[in-house]
Structures are given as structure tokens and as C-alpha cells.
Write a protein that holds these residues in place. Structure first.
Motif, PDB file in Angstrom:
ATOM      1  N   ASP A  54       0.819  -1.213   0.000  1.00 52.07           N
ATOM      2  CA  ASP A  54       0.000   0.000   0.000  1.00 52.07           C
ATOM      3  C   ASP A  54       0.851   1.261   0.000  1.00 52.07           C
ATOM      4  OD1 ASP A  54      -1.666  -2.183   0.625  1.00 52.07           O
ATOM      5  OD2 ASP A  54      -3.077  -0.878   1.680  1.00 52.07           O
ATOM      6  N   SER A  55       1.907   1.268   0.811  1.00 49.65           N
ATOM      7  CA  SER A  55       2.719   2.476   0.946  1.00 49.65           C
ATOM      8  C   SER A  55       3.512   2.768  -0.325  1.00 49.65           C
ATOM      9  CB  SER A  55       3.660   2.346   2.143  1.00 49.65           C
ATOM     10  OG  SER A  55       2.912   2.271   3.351  1.00 49.65           O
ATOM     11  N   TYR A  56       3.946   1.715  -1.022  1.00 55.25           N
ATOM     12  CA  TYR A  56       4.624   1.956  -2.293  1.00 55.25           C
ATOM     13  C   TYR A  56       3.691   2.626  -3.293  1.00 55.25           C
ATOM     14  CZ  TYR A  56       9.408   0.227  -2.253  1.00 55.25           C
ATOM     15  OH  TYR A  56      10.762   0.110  -2.042  1.00 55.25           O
ATOM     16  N   TYR A  57       2.423   2.249  -3.248  1.00 54.75           N
ATOM     17  CA  TYR A  57       1.476   2.906  -4.149  1.00 54.75           C
ATOM     18  C   TYR A  57       1.298   4.378  -3.780  1.00 54.75           C
ATOM     19  CZ  TYR A  57      -0.121  -0.635  -7.418  1.00 54.75           C
ATOM     20  OH  TYR A  57      -0.188  -1.527  -8.460  1.00 54.75           O
ATOM     21  N   SER A  58       1.369   4.705  -2.500  1.00 49.51           N
ATOM     22  CA  SER A  58       1.300   6.121  -2.119  1.00 49.51           C
ATOM     23  C   SER A  58       2.461   6.901  -2.723  1.00 49.51           C
ATOM     24  CB  SER A  58       1.305   6.252  -0.595  1.00 49.51           C
ATOM     25  OG  SER A  58       0.142   5.677  -0.029  1.00 49.51           O
ATOM     26  N   LEU A  59       3.645   6.289  -2.724  1.00 53.91           N
ATOM     27  CA  LEU A  59       4.797   6.925  -3.356  1.00 53.91           C
ATOM     28  C   LEU A  59       4.586   7.067  -4.866  1.00 53.91           C
ATOM     29  CD1 LEU A  59       7.653   5.031  -1.466  1.00 53.91           C
ATOM     30  CD2 LEU A  59       7.266   7.494  -1.382  1.00 53.91           C
ATOM     31  N   LEU A  60       4.076   6.006  -5.498  1.00 55.88           N
ATOM     32  CA  LEU A  60       3.868   6.028  -6.947  1.00 55.88           C
ATOM     33  C   LEU A  60       2.816   7.059  -7.339  1.00 55.88           C
ATOM     34  CD1 LEU A  60       3.892   2.180  -7.627  1.00 55.88           C
ATOM     35  CD2 LEU A  60       5.630   3.821  -8.342  1.00 55.88           C
ATOM     36  N   TRP A  61       1.704   7.077  -6.599  1.00 57.25           N
ATOM     37  CA  TRP A  61       0.647   8.042  -6.916  1.00 57.25           C
ATOM     38  C   TRP A  61       1.123   9.474  -6.687  1.00 57.25           C
ATOM     39  CZ3 TRP A  61      -3.164   4.595  -3.770  1.00 57.25           C
ATOM     40  CH2 TRP A  61      -3.589   3.532  -4.580  1.00 57.25           C
ATOM     41  N   GLY A  62       1.900   9.672  -5.643  1.00 51.53           N
ATOM     42  CA  GLY A  62       2.461  11.000  -5.410  1.00 51.53           C
ATOM     43  C   GLY A  62       3.381  11.412  -6.543  1.00 51.53           C
ATOM     44  N   ARG A  63       4.186  10.472  -7.035  1.00 53.85           N
ATOM     45  CA  ARG A  63       5.089  10.765  -8.149  1.00 53.85           C
ATOM     46  C   ARG A  63       4.305  11.087  -9.419  1.00 53.85           C
ATOM     47  NH1 ARG A  63       9.509   6.286  -9.435  1.00 53.85           N
ATOM     48  NH2 ARG A  63       7.737   5.208 -10.389  1.00 53.85           N
ATOM     49  N   GLU A  64       3.206  10.350  -9.646  1.00 55.35           N
ATOM     50  CA  GLU A  64       2.378  10.625 -10.821  1.00 55.35           C
ATOM     51  C   GLU A  64       1.793  12.036 -10.768  1.00 55.35           C
ATOM     52  OE1 GLU A  64       0.760   6.143 -12.008  1.00 55.35           O
ATOM     53  OE2 GLU A  64      -0.292   7.310 -10.482  1.00 55.35           O
ATOM     54  N   ILE A  65       1.336  12.427  -9.592  1.00 59.81           N
ATOM     55  CA  ILE A  65       0.771  13.779  -9.448  1.00 59.81           C
ATOM     56  C   ILE A  65       1.822  14.842  -9.739  1.00 59.81           C
ATOM     57  CG2 ILE A  65      -0.182  15.420  -7.780  1.00 59.81           C
ATOM     58  CD1 ILE A  65      -1.612  13.059  -6.450  1.00 59.81           C
ATOM     59  N   LEU A  66       3.038  14.649  -9.213  1.00 63.19           N
ATOM     60  CA  LEU A  66       4.102  15.620  -9.450  1.00 63.19           C
ATOM     61  C   LEU A  66       4.470  15.703 -10.932  1.00 63.19           C
ATOM     62  CD1 LEU A  66       6.565  15.097  -6.465  1.00 63.19           C
ATOM     63  CD2 LEU A  66       4.879  16.903  -6.783  1.00 63.19           C
ATOM     64  N   HIS A  67       4.288  14.599 -11.656  1.00 66.98           N
ATOM     65  CA  HIS A  67       4.593  14.591 -13.086  1.00 66.98           C
ATOM     66  C   HIS A  67       3.417  15.068 -13.929  1.00 66.98           C
ATOM     67  CE1 HIS A  67       8.046  11.422 -12.576  1.00 66.98           C
ATOM     68  NE2 HIS A  67       8.333  12.622 -12.080  1.00 66.98           N
ATOM     69  N   GLY A  68       2.355  15.524 -13.262  1.00 66.07           N
ATOM     70  CA  GLY A  68       1.220  16.057 -13.990  1.00 66.07           C
ATOM     71  C   GLY A  68       0.244  15.023 -14.505  1.00 66.07           C
ATOM     72  N   HIS A  69       0.301  13.793 -13.971  1.00 66.07           N
ATOM     73  CA  HIS A  69      -0.600  12.729 -14.407  1.00 66.07           C
ATOM     74  C   HIS A  69      -1.616  12.428 -13.304  1.00 66.07           C
ATOM     75  CE1 HIS A  69       2.173  12.177 -17.679  1.00 66.07           C
ATOM     76  NE2 HIS A  69       3.166  11.823 -16.857  1.00 66.07           N
ATOM     77  N   LYS A  70      -2.766  11.951 -13.714  1.00 65.54           N
ATOM     78  CA  LYS A  70      -3.725  11.481 -12.726  1.00 65.54           C
ATOM     79  C   LYS A  70      -3.216  10.183 -12.101  1.00 65.54           C
ATOM     80  CE  LYS A  70      -8.073  13.425 -14.460  1.00 65.54           C
ATOM     81  NZ  LYS A  70      -9.450  13.099 -14.929  1.00 65.54           N
ATOM     82  N   PRO A  71      -3.280  10.057 -10.789  1.00 65.83           N
ATOM     83  CA  PRO A  71      -2.804   8.826 -10.154  1.00 65.83           C
ATOM     84  C   PRO A  71      -3.642   7.623 -10.570  1.00 65.83           C
ATOM     85  CG  PRO A  71      -3.894  10.252  -8.555  1.00 65.83           C
ATOM     86  CD  PRO A  71      -3.744  11.049  -9.806  1.00 65.83           C
ATOM     87  N   SER A  72      -2.986   6.482 -10.712  1.00 66.15           N
ATOM     88  CA  SER A  72      -3.632   5.268 -11.219  1.00 66.15           C
ATOM     89  C   SER A  72      -4.352   4.527 -10.092  1.00 66.15           C
ATOM     90  CB  SER A  72      -2.595   4.361 -11.883  1.00 66.15           C
ATOM     91  OG  SER A  72      -1.458   4.186 -11.037  1.00 66.15           O
ATOM     92  N   PHE A  73      -5.387   5.152  -9.533  1.00 70.12           N
ATOM     93  CA  PHE A  73      -6.127   4.531  -8.436  1.00 70.12           C
ATOM     94  C   PHE A  73      -6.830   3.246  -8.849  1.00 70.12           C
ATOM     95  CE2 PHE A  73      -6.918   8.893  -6.214  1.00 70.12           C
ATOM     96  CZ  PHE A  73      -5.599   8.912  -5.802  1.00 70.12           C
TER      97      PHE A  73
END
Length: 507
Positions: A54-73
Motif C-alpha cells: 500500500d505504501s509503495y502505491y502512495s509513493l507512486l501516486w504522489g510521483r504521478e501527481i508531481l509529473h502532472g498525471h492522474k494517479p492510477s487509483f
């Protein structure tokens, strides 16, 4: 020890009483906290573990947001998103690969804060010795430090809730910092919404007296309502903006729980609750908690209210989760388990609420020492420290082995050629692989995902688990997992391997 006991009455007993006074003057709580902080930091260095799924996905979703992408929920078997964890993940993703270890460090630091909070709560409700005993029991329930070592969000969530309760207990209707802590908890786990809703009613009830004009009362109630709504509002807005469904988290969680076989009927909830309490607190602590609760209810009923209310809210939430068809797992009982520890601690230190010189106080103190001796013996003979050590070692070694594999020149070259997706047996290794390889949701997939089987068959880079321990935790974790998903497909050639994984390429 109370000053009345520390004072030296007369001649012959003065030296011993003076020694007791000096002993009582030692700042034991501060020393214990410092020792815990040092031990935690040493453990962080000795066991270089990494975040959980779960926590790795928080890192990934945060990275997606910073790159201007919608997080892959809405990916394949993705966990439920937690807004505050995603925001924290976005900040840590700025650190690159090392952000995952910083997340572990922060979570382990949160465990130290949690121990300080449980001490503060038990001390405020009862006495300092009960507080020390509660913190000591928490440190010996190894499920909790293990969660911290794997960066589970449950640890900071518990720290927010416990400190909110401790501060409110020390000054009723405090507001302010209590609202902030509960709002943060509500952005980590939706179970906190029930707590903050009850706190809203509690705060509003304090404005009902004749000394509060109606207009002032309404303004205050509106402010309280705003605080109470922060968690649900941000959660719903985030779901709607990303997925178009304001109830996405609820629907996704219930669907995933059913797919993974974690749902329970209402009839099964009581037995699950009993088993989870025994697993988290262990039998001696659970039985001591029953005795401690009854003793505290008899001797100081008003002091039982706060830990009792938190226990009721936690168990009630667990029942509601079962009724709603969501995942019924032991982590949903962590808050009431902490209160079990507080009541068990009353058995060990509750004698300090009695007047000095009372015979029952002396008998209770001696009995408490006997209970502590039994607890130490039980822990030494029943707890398998080797399993704890091997679990942490496996988690750390397997992650480093995956990093080594993905950094091999042949593997990096194959990924760069974009012959197809990087695939893992099922969903468990997807976030780790994405984080290490800096891959998107479409670039790293699970072979167990029916929608990806055709893509994987055409070509790409396939990761396989070759270590038995890792196999049981990362490839064969659910009844629906197919062992053939960890078998190379025709056309794939082995290009690299490490102690835990192998990479095959079809390009």
C-alpha cells in the motif's frame, strides 16, 4: 512514586527512604523514550526494510501527481488510496529511489511518537506507572514495530488518534490541536470519521449553556463542522477528480475485498474479532486487560471513560466494516488493541492510585511484579524471535535483490527497447518494480491480470520469483493465484538472475 511514600519519617529508615526519593526523582519516562528512540534508530540501520504494498502505491501516486498525471487509483488490485499518505508520498518521491527508505524512517519515528502518546494517555487517565507499563506492553507486541518497519500507515494513524485522545483528556474540549490531529487521522483512514464525528457532538454540547449567544454558538458549530468534514470532503473530491466516481474508494475497496476473499458475514465477525485480539495483544495481555478494566471501573470509574470510549469506537467500527462487506483484517482492530494494553497496564501499575501504606497496595504491587515475571517468561518461551528476524531480513534482502536484477545491463536494455511491458507474477511485485524501474501503470503489469495476458504473450520483460520464501509472499498469496503465472512463457529467454528473482526477455 508519590511524595508521601518518598518522604523519610524518622531516624533508622531515613537512608532507605532517601534512596527511594532519589530513585523516584529519576526522569524514567524521558530515559525510556530516549532508549526507545535509540533502539528504533539502531533497528532502522540493522534491518534496512522497505515499504509495504500500500505504501509503495502512495509513493507512486504522489510521483504521478508531481509529473502532472492522474494517479492510477483504478489499476489491477490497487489498494485504497489515502489522501494524506499520497501527499506525503509526493513529497518523498522528490528524493528519488531513496524516498522509500525515508518513508520507513518516518514511520518508525511515528512508532516512537505512538509509544509516547500511549504513555501520555495512560498517565493522564491513571498514573505515570500505568503509562510506563502501557508503553512497555506496546513495545513488546511485535506486530506493531513490524508494521512500522514496513511503513504501514496504521502507525502514524494510531499516533494521531492516541495523541488527540491524550490531549483532550488532559484538557476537555480543548479543540485546536485535537482537531488538527483528528483531521490528519481522517485523511489516513476513514475509521477516524466516526471518532471525529463524535468529537464534533462533544464540542457542540459544550456550547449549549446559557452563556453562549445563539449567533456565537452557530459560528462555533460551523467551525467544528468544517473540521469534521475535512477528511470525507477531501477524500470524496480526490476520488471524483481522479476517477469520476466520488465513492470510488468505497466501491473499489469492497470489490477488492471480495476478490481476495477478505469479506466476512456478520455472523463471522465475533470470532474474527476474538482471534485478532488474541493475535495482536496475546492471551496474557488480553486477560490482564479484562481484570484491569474491572479493577479500574471499581476504583476510578471516571478514569475509564476515554480508553473505554476508544475501545468501543474501534470495535464498533470493526463490526461496521464487516457489515459493509469490506476487508475484515486485524489492522482494523489496532485502536481497541491499544486500549486493551492500557487496561492491562492498570493491572501492573494501578496500585499507585491507592493511598500509601495500605495493605492492599503492597499486596497489589507484589502481585504486579509476579505478573511481569510471568509476562517475561511467556514472551521468552512463546514468541519466536527468529521468525521476526527472518521476516524482516527476507523483506529487505528480497527488495535489494529486485533492485539488483532491474539494474542489470541486459534487463535495463530490454526495458529501454520497449518490446512490451515489464510483468510480474501477480499484483504484489508491481509497485516495487514500478518504483525501482520508474515505470508507469501501463509499463509494469501483472501476468495474473486477464487484461494483460495478450500483451505479455507478445513480448516484454518478465520477472519471476525463484526463492521459496519470497514465492509464498509475492507469487502465491491468494487462492486465486495461478502457479503458472510464475512459469516462463514460450519465446522468452533468461537474461539475468539474482538470489530471489530471474528476468526473461522476449524482444
Amino acid at each position: 512514586m508519590p511524595p508521601a511514600e518518598a518522604a523519610a519519617p524518622t531516624g533508622g529508615r531515613a537512608p532507605s527512604q532517601s534512596a527511594l526519593a532519589r530513585l523516584a526523582a529519576v526522569p524514567w519516562p524521558a530515559l525510556a523514550l530516549a532508549a526507545l528512540a535509540i533502539a528504533t534508530f539502531v533497528g532502522f540501520l540493522l534491518y534496512p526494510t522497505y515499504p509495504n504494498y500500500d505504501s509503495y502505491y502512495s509513493l507512486l501516486w504522489g510521483r504521478e501527481i508531481l509529473h502532472g498525471h492522474k494517479p492510477s487509483f483504478d489499476g489491477y488490485r490497487t489498494p485504497t488510496e489515502h489522501p494524506l499518505a499520497v501527499a506525503f508520498g509526493a513529497a518523498l518521491s522528490l528524493l528519488g529511489r531513496g524516498g522509500d527508505r525515508v518513508m520507513v524512517f518516518c514511520t518508525e519515528a511515528s512508532f516512537v511518537v505512538l509509544c509516547a502518546g500511549i504513555y501520555k494517555l495512560a498517565r493522564t487517565a491513571f498514573t505515570p506507572l500505568v503509562g510506563l507499563a502501557a508503553a512497555g506492553i506496546l513495545c513488546t507486541r511485535f506486530d506493531f514495530p513490524f508494521l512500522a518497519a514496513r511503513a504501514y500507515i496504521d502507525i502514524p494513524y494510531l499516533a494521531f488518534v492516541v495523541w488527540a485522545a491524550a490531549l483532550e483528556l488532559s484538557r476537555p474540549r480543548r479543540g485546536g490541536i485535537v482537531w488538527v490531529l483528528l483531521a490528519c487521522a481522517g485523511l489516513l483512514r476513514p475509521e477516524a470519521w466516526l471518532i471525529i464525528g463524535l468529537y464534533f457532538l462533544w464540542m457542540c454540547s459544550g456550547e449549549l449553556g446559557p452563556g453562549h449567544p445563539p449567533r456565537e454558538r452557530l459560528i462555533r458549530w460551523a467551525k467544528y463542522a468544517t473540521w469534521a468534514a475535512i477528511g470525507p470532503f477531501i477524500w470524496v473530491v480526490l476520488d471524483f477528480v481522479v476517477t469520476g466516481d466520488p465513492m470510488f474508494s468505497l466501491n473499489h475497496t469492497s470489490g477488492l475485498a471480495e476478490e481476495l476473499g477478505r469479506t466476512k458475514g456478520l455472523a463471522e465477525v465475533p470470532d474474527s474479532m476474538r482471534r485478532f485480539f488474541l493475535n495482536l495483544a496475546k492471551a496474557p495481555v488480553l486477560y490482564a486487560a479484562i481484570a484491569g478494566f474491572l479493577a479500574a471501573l471499581w476504583l476510578a470509574p471516571r478514569r475509564v471513560i476515554m480508553p473505554g470510549v476508544l475501545w468501543l469506537i474501534g470495535t464498533g467500527t470493526f463490526v461496521l466494516v464487516g457489515i459493509a462487506g469490506l476487508s475484515v483484517i486485524d489492522r482494523y482492530l489496532l485502536v481497541p488493541t491499544l486500549m486493551v494494553m492500557v487496561f492491562a497496564a492498570f493491572v501492573l501499575g494501578g496500585w499507585t492510585i491507592l493511598r500509601p501504606g495500605m495493605l492492599v497496595r503492597r499486596i497489589w504491587a507484589v502481585a504486579a511484579v509476579a505478573v511481569i515475571a510471568y509476562g517475561v517468561l511467556f514472551t521468552a518461551t512463546k514468541v519466536n524471535f527468529h521468525n521476526f528476524d527472518s521476516e524482516l531480513t527476507l523483506r529487505g534482502n528480497s527488495h535489494r535483490s529486485l533492485v539488483e536484477l532491474l539494474d542489470r545491463p541486459d534487463v535495463k536494455a530490454a526495458i529501454a527497447r520497449k518490446c512490451g511491458p515489464v510483468s510480474t507474477p501477480n499484483h504484489k511485485l508491481v509497485p516495487d518494480t514500478r518504483w525501482i524501474a520508474n515505470g508507469s501503470a501501463s509499463e509494469v503489469v501483472a501476468r495474473a491480470d486477464p487484461d494483460q495476458k495478450a500483451r505479455v504473450a507478445k513480448g516484454g520483460v518478465s520477472i519471476f520469483v525463484v526463492d521459496r520464501g519470497a514465492l509464498l509472499r509475492q507469487a502465491l498469496v491468494a487462492d486465486t493465484d495461478d502457479p503458472l503465472d510464475n512459469v516462463p512463457l514460450p519465446g522468452y529467454t533468461k537474461v539475468a538472475s539474482t538470489g530471489y528473482y530471474a528476468a526473461y526477455v522476449n524482444c
